[in-house]
Design a protein around this motif. Structure first.
Motif, mmCIF file in Angstrom:
data_model
loop_
_atom_site.group_PDB
_atom_site.id
_atom_site.type_symbol
_atom_site.label_atom_id
_atom_site.label_comp_id
_atom_site.label_asym_id
_atom_site.label_seq_id
_atom_site.Cartn_x
_atom_site.Cartn_y
_atom_site.Cartn_z
ATOM 1 N N PHE A 7 0.824 -1.205 0.000
ATOM 2 C CA PHE A 7 0.000 0.000 0.000
ATOM 3 C C PHE A 7 0.857 1.253 0.000
ATOM 4 C CE2 PHE A 7 -2.980 -3.140 1.357
ATOM 5 C CZ PHE A 7 -4.211 -2.683 0.926
ATOM 6 N N GLN A 8 0.414 2.234 -0.758
ATOM 7 C CA GLN A 8 1.041 3.548 -0.763
ATOM 8 C C GLN A 8 0.158 4.502 0.027
ATOM 9 O OE1 GLN A 8 2.664 4.639 -4.788
ATOM 10 N NE2 GLN A 8 1.278 2.971 -5.367
ATOM 11 N N VAL A 18 -5.267 8.883 -2.877
ATOM 12 C CA VAL A 18 -5.432 8.605 -1.446
ATOM 13 C C VAL A 18 -6.888 8.819 -1.029
ATOM 14 C CG1 VAL A 18 -4.704 9.274 0.875
ATOM 15 C CG2 VAL A 18 -3.057 9.276 -1.003
ATOM 16 N N PRO A 19 -7.490 7.833 -0.369
ATOM 17 C CA PRO A 19 -8.863 8.010 0.098
ATOM 18 C C PRO A 19 -8.961 9.138 1.131
ATOM 19 C CG PRO A 19 -8.198 5.695 0.233
ATOM 20 C CD PRO A 19 -6.968 6.494 -0.054
ATOM 21 N N SER A 112 -8.955 1.876 2.232
ATOM 22 C CA SER A 112 -8.021 1.488 1.179
ATOM 23 C C SER A 112 -8.751 1.568 -0.154
ATOM 24 C CB SER A 112 -7.472 0.077 1.422
ATOM 25 O OG SER A 112 -8.516 -0.872 1.445
ATOM 26 N N SER A 113 -7.973 1.757 -1.214
ATOM 27 C CA SER A 113 -8.564 1.852 -2.547
ATOM 28 C C SER A 113 -7.620 1.215 -3.553
ATOM 29 C CB SER A 113 -8.827 3.310 -2.917
ATOM 30 O OG SER A 113 -7.612 4.031 -2.973
ATOM 31 N N PHE A 114 -8.186 0.900 -4.725
ATOM 32 C CA PHE A 114 -7.379 0.295 -5.784
ATOM 33 C C PHE A 114 -7.588 1.041 -7.092
ATOM 34 C CE2 PHE A 114 -6.835 -2.737 -9.309
ATOM 35 C CZ PHE A 114 -5.496 -3.026 -9.132
ATOM 36 N N HIS A 118 -2.317 2.524 -10.838
ATOM 37 C CA HIS A 118 -1.348 2.901 -9.801
ATOM 38 C C HIS A 118 -1.456 2.103 -8.512
ATOM 39 C CE1 HIS A 118 -1.590 6.473 -12.493
ATOM 40 N NE2 HIS A 118 -0.295 6.209 -12.500
ATOM 41 N N GLY A 119 -2.281 1.060 -8.494
ATOM 42 C CA GLY A 119 -2.277 0.117 -7.393
ATOM 43 C C GLY A 119 -3.036 0.518 -6.144
#
Length: 130
Positions: A7-8, A18-19, A112-114, A118-119
């Protein structure tokens, strides 16, 4: 490799992946309160067939508890795909979700997000009790 290494994170005000978690900083114990999680709040994230957010997942980690609890998993599955070609479809979903929860102890909300290019990204926000 650990999952956390995948995770970034960054400040959602300067990074569109970013969430952003929006809720009161302190809430009443055992009373439902709204939470909104979005991406691209300050800098718009693309929402195209080629570049989009696929999902947001939210968790709550109670203060002093060993375990985290999944609050919700939200998928965004329409990004302009169509038989005519990319971005020709009639439907787009937006990477924003609002839900309600109640907590009995203070703790931390984690989102978290996808992004399909960019992952994985994450952020967190502490929530206290009034």
């Amino acid at each position: 490799m650990k999952m956390c290494d995948m995770f970034q994170t960054a400040d959602w005000k300067t990074e569109k992946h970013v969430p952003a978690i929006e809720c009161d900083d302190a809430v009443a114990a055992d009373a439902f309160f709204p939470v909104t999680v979005s991406l691209g709040k300050e800098i718009a994230h693309p929402n195209t067939t080629e570049h989009h957010i696929r999902w947001i997942r939210c968790y709550f980690k109670p203060e002093g508890d060993k375990f985290s609890y999944e609050v919700g998993s939200f998928e965004f599955t329409a990004h302009g795909e169509c038989a005519k070609g990319p971005n020709e479809g009639p439907v787009y979903t937006n990477h924003t979700v609002t839900f309600q929860l109640k907590i009995k102890t203070p703790g931390v909300l984690v989102a978290s997000s996808f992004c399909n290019i960019h992952g994985l990204w994450e952020s967190s926000k502490a929530v206290a009790l009034k």
